[in-house]
Structures are given as C-alpha cells and as structure tokens.
Write an enzyme that holds these catalytic residues in place. Structure first.
Site: not given
Length: 270
Positions: A86, A138
C-alpha cells in the site's frame, strides 16, 4: 571551502530505512534524512522499505521528497523487505529501480477508510450522545450511529479520488498504463516474484542486490560503496525483553485502529 563532512560523504551512498506504519513521526524522520542526503550531494540512495503503508498525506510527502532528490541527480533504489504494501508501494515507486525478495509481501494498492459503529454496544450500556452540528456531514463516521446513504456516497467519492491518485503515481513511476494498473490494483497482495511479472518490481534479490544496483546506477564501485545510514530510528531497550516485541505489535495494532479511525489510509490491513 569544502567542509570535511562533505568530503567524506559527497561520493558516498546513503541509506534510509522506512520501517513500520508510515505516519507523522516516520514522515518527519524520513524527510529530514532525505534533506541531509540532498545537502551532502550523495550520488545514490538505498531506500529500505519494510512497511504495511500508512496515512495518505504522509506517504505522498515522502514520495514527493524522493522525486525532488532524483531531480538533483541522486539515483534512488528501493529495497522491499519482508513487507512493502500500500503506502509502502506508493513511496517505493518514486525510486529509479525497485528490488524485492521473491517472497516479499507487496501490492495492496488501494484505499481503506474504517469507522467504529458502537451504537448497539452504547445502547446496551445506556449511553447516548447529544450532538449539535453546523452541517449534516459534520459528525460523519460518529461511533454512535450507522452511516446514512448520503454519507456513504460522500466518503466513496473521497476514497475514489485518493485511489485515482495512487493509480496515477504507480503508473507514472513504473511506466505502466493506468488501465493495466487498475486491473490488479484492487487491494490484492503479491509476492515479490508476482510483482516482478506485473512490472511493479525490476529485480528479485535482497538488500545487498539493491545496494550493488544503486552503486552501478551512480557509477560507484560496488566493492567500496558501503552506505551511510541517515535518519536511523531510535533504538528501544525494551525490544530486548522476550515477548516485548509481540506486545508492542498488538498495542500498535490497537492504537492504529483507534487513532486512524475515519482516515483514508494506504495501508495493508489483513
């Protein structure tokens, strides 16, 4: 005037090791080391990578610093150790050449983002949250509730953007077509031997193989090119205690799970 330390290192090979997850502390250490290599005008860098990857931004900053180092004329050879997956791959593809052991675990090209939905556990414990927010997204990935469909779509767009950046970097660094990269960039892992067949690795071999290759690219004598290590990670006395390394690995895994919850990661997470 040529300072003594510059006389000593100007034609010397440098070595930097990236070990463990790539995060803030590793980024700071490695960027400082790369800057030292550049200042001392080392003609070659042996980049040893033994990492499952890490955070997106930290991996990108190291990748960019390596590209700038190459622009200054330094030859960079990456040596993949036990694992370079990765974000480790993202950093590695900035090198001129990549060497991996036949059994190295590599690949895992992709992005993962995980949150912790503890709503049922919290309900059983009688715990609830009162949230006041400025916008509907949020408190996305809040642990006290599941994702909404709109939130999942928003996060998928974020992941797709990060994934496209990863694919582009691999394709550019390895000289491969992006569609070819996408054909195997689905999170799967490879051995070093398989990665060589895909074009992700140039040669099979150990760190000594990579050192000799770096010397050859930089026009150095392989017999006399002992690398100077920059940015060595601090040694921990506790590592000498039997079983301490296993406990540290478990603690590290738990801390990463909590600290990196909600972050897009270029990380191999089996």
């Amino acid at each position: 005037m040529l300072w003594p330390w510059r006389r000593k290192t100007r034609r010397a090979m440098a070595r930097i090791a990236i070990e463990g997850p790539i995060a803030g502390a590793t980024r700071t250490r490695v960027l400082k080391a790369i800057k030292q290599v550049q200042e001392r005008e080392c003609p070659a860098l042996l980049l040893r990578i033994d990492s499952p990857g890490g955070t997106v931004g930290d991996s990108q900053e190291i990748h960019s610093a390596l590209l700038r180092l190459k622009e200054k004329g330094c030859k960079v050879v990456a040596s993949f150790g036990n694992i370079s997956a990765s974000g480790g791959v993202y950093v590695g593809v900035a090198a001129d050449q990549i060497v991996a052991n036949p059994g190295t675990i590599t690949g895992s090209i992709g992005v993962i983002l995980r949150g912790n939905n503890l709503s049922k556990l919290l309900e059983r414990l009688g715990v609830s949250f009162e949230t006041v927010k400025s916008g509907i997204f949020k408190d996305i990935l809040s642990p006290d509730r599941a994702l909404t469909g709109a939130e999942r779509d928003l996060l998928q767009g974020l992941i797709d953007s990060s994934y496209n950046q990863f694919v582009e970097a691999v394709a550019t660094g390895r000289g491969l077509d992006q569609q070819l990269v996408r054909s195997f960039a689905d999170g799967r892992v490879f051995t070093g031997a398989q990665a060589k067949e895909l074009g992700l690795v140039d040669q099979l071999g150990d760190e000594e193989t990579a050192r000799c290759l770096a010397a050859e690219l930089a026009g150095l004598d392989p017999e006399k090119s002992k690398p100077i290590t920059f940015g060595a990670p601090p040694k921990r006395f506790g590592g000498l205690i039997p079983g301490r390394s296993q406990l540290r690995a478990i603690g590290q895994a738990l801390s990463l799970e909590m600290a990196w919850s909600g972050q897009p990661l270029w990380l191999y997470r089996p």
